[in-house]
Design an enzyme around this catalytic site. Structure first.
Site, PDB file in Angstrom:
ATOM      1  N   HIS A 101       0.871  -1.177   0.000  1.00  0.00           N
ATOM      2  CA  HIS A 101       0.000   0.000   0.000  1.00  0.00           C
ATOM      3  C   HIS A 101       0.910   1.229   0.000  1.00  0.00           C
ATOM      4  CE1 HIS A 101      -2.250  -3.141   2.197  1.00  0.00           C
ATOM      5  NE2 HIS A 101      -3.366  -2.578   1.751  1.00  0.00           N
ATOM      6  N   ASP A 104       2.322   2.208   3.340  1.00  0.00           N
ATOM      7  CA  ASP A 104       3.269   1.250   3.923  1.00  0.00           C
ATOM      8  C   ASP A 104       4.703   1.694   3.709  1.00  0.00           C
ATOM      9  OD1 ASP A 104       1.105  -0.430   4.451  1.00  0.00           O
ATOM     10  OD2 ASP A 104       1.395  -1.593   2.606  1.00  0.00           O
TER      11      ASP A 104
END
Length: 389
Positions: A101, A104
């Protein structure tokens, strides 16, 4: 900086090995149905559970301290260390793909402009690591569920500025996918749904969600990078009902809005169970419609009504679906292993199945696993597999 100097690359050593840091059944060089296991099974390591998870849950704070997060410096310094640690783990395991993501890999900063700049810097580092290791990006996605702005959805929100902010995240995500050579791009509509029908215009919300997807397709075409778009299915949690409820629901949506030629489905075991289906049912539904795109392999808990991302515990459940590795969280109760908590990332992947006595297969069971893999291949039911630790 290296974090796993005391661990050698994980190799196949067969079923009789006493080495806990070895593969007993997965032999990447063994030929099955004309291709090696490595060619048949596109395992991917996920950035979130592997590197950024800290053990926090809805009832308590973090229980884990990761070495790469304890060395000081700025948030960007930490993000760079996480990239180094992540690729070191992937190389040790021999995994050839990864997923992430946007939040992240890089700090969000104080504005969208700052977030973009941070993403540019960290993806430069990711690209260097890809070239250095040969590891590829299976898919990336935008986290459009954690920030409070998305509490009522993104494309289905009743606020135009929220729709626009989410679109800006996806725009950047597609640019990063092109930069890194991503093969797929994922949408998980964790908050695309409703809490109550009393204040919901379902038709209007799904119209807006379809428009959002078409905008993503149009932009991908405009930058000459059209990956396979994947919808990850989940029936509920955090919303009461989510519009990507299960395979059949998502396929009906895609067909209605003329999106089915661009999208396939990302099937997760635990999410299938939450929808009241077996994993086999969801795989077969997706395969029947030519929409099986990717697999998140794990299991849930039949006695619980929420997402638990557990390790599989029964051989028959593993072999029927062709599971080899699994999409699982670290346990909140595992804050450390010896002196380095980071070792959990490797040890859970390789050793946990041994604790559950899954690796002590007889020769007949080993042959059964291979036969089932051949059957799955012949049915077109093996695809990308996501491995998260």
């Amino acid at each position: 900086m290296a974090y796993f100097n005391d661990i050698a690359p994980i190799k196949y050593e067969g079923t009789k090995t006493k080495n806990m840091f070895a593969f007993r059944h997965y032999n990447p060089e063994e030929v099955v149905a004309g291709k090696t296991m490595e060619e048949q099974l596109h395992f991917a390591l996920a950035f979130w559970h592997t590197i950024t998870m800290d053990g926090a849950d809805p009832f308590g704070s973090a229980t884990m301290e990761r070495p790469w997060d304890l060395e000081g410096g700025s948030e960007l310094d930490r993000a760079h260390r996480r990239v180094d640690a992540f690729f070191e783990i992937a190389e040790k395991l021999g995994v050839k793909y990864y997923c992430f993501h946007d939040i992240d890999i890089a700090p969000t900063g104080n504005s969208l402009k700052e977030f973009y700049a941070n993403l540019d810097e960290i993806t430069d580092h990711l690209l260097e690591k890809q070239k250095e290791t040969g590891i590829k990006l299976l898919w990336n996605t935008a986290n459009m569920f954690s920030n409070p702005r998305y509490m009522n959805g993104v494309s289905t929100s009743n606020r135009a500025e929220v729709f626009a902010y989410g679109a800006a995240q996806v725009k950047k995500g597609l640019e990063l996918s092109k930069k890194l050579g991503g093969e797929n791009y994922v949408f998980w509509g964790g908050r695309e749904g409703y809490e109550s029908l009393l204040n919901t215009d379902m038709g209007l919300e799904m119209d807006h969600m379809a428009k959002f997807f078409h905008l993503a397709i149009d932009y991908a075409k405009s930058i000459n990078h059209l990956p396979i778009f994947l919808i990850e299915l989940k029936p509920k949690e955090p919303m009461t009902h989510q519009y990507d409820f299960d395979a059949a629901t998502a396929l009906a949506f895609l067909q209605k809005y003329d999106l089915d030629k661009y999208f396939k489905l990302n099937i997760e075991t635990n999410h299938a169970w939450l929808a009241g289906h077996t994993f086999e049912h969801e795989l077969n539904t997706a395969r029947t419609f030519g929409a099986l795109g990717s697999i998140d392999a794990n299991q849930g808990n039949y006695l619980l009504g929420w997402d638990t991302d557990e390790f599989p515990t029964l051989v028959i459940d593993i072999t029927l679906q062709g599971w080899i590795l699994m999409h699982v969280r670290l346990k909140v109760q595992q804050p450390s292993l010896k002196t380095n908590s980071c070792l959990i990332s490797l040890k859970n992947v390789i050793v946990h199945t041994r604790r559950q006595k899954l690796v002590n297969l007889s020769k007949m069971e080993q042959q059964l696993l291979k036969v089932l893999l051949l059957m799955l291949l012949s049915m077109g039911m093996t695809s990308n597999l996501i491995l998260t630790t």
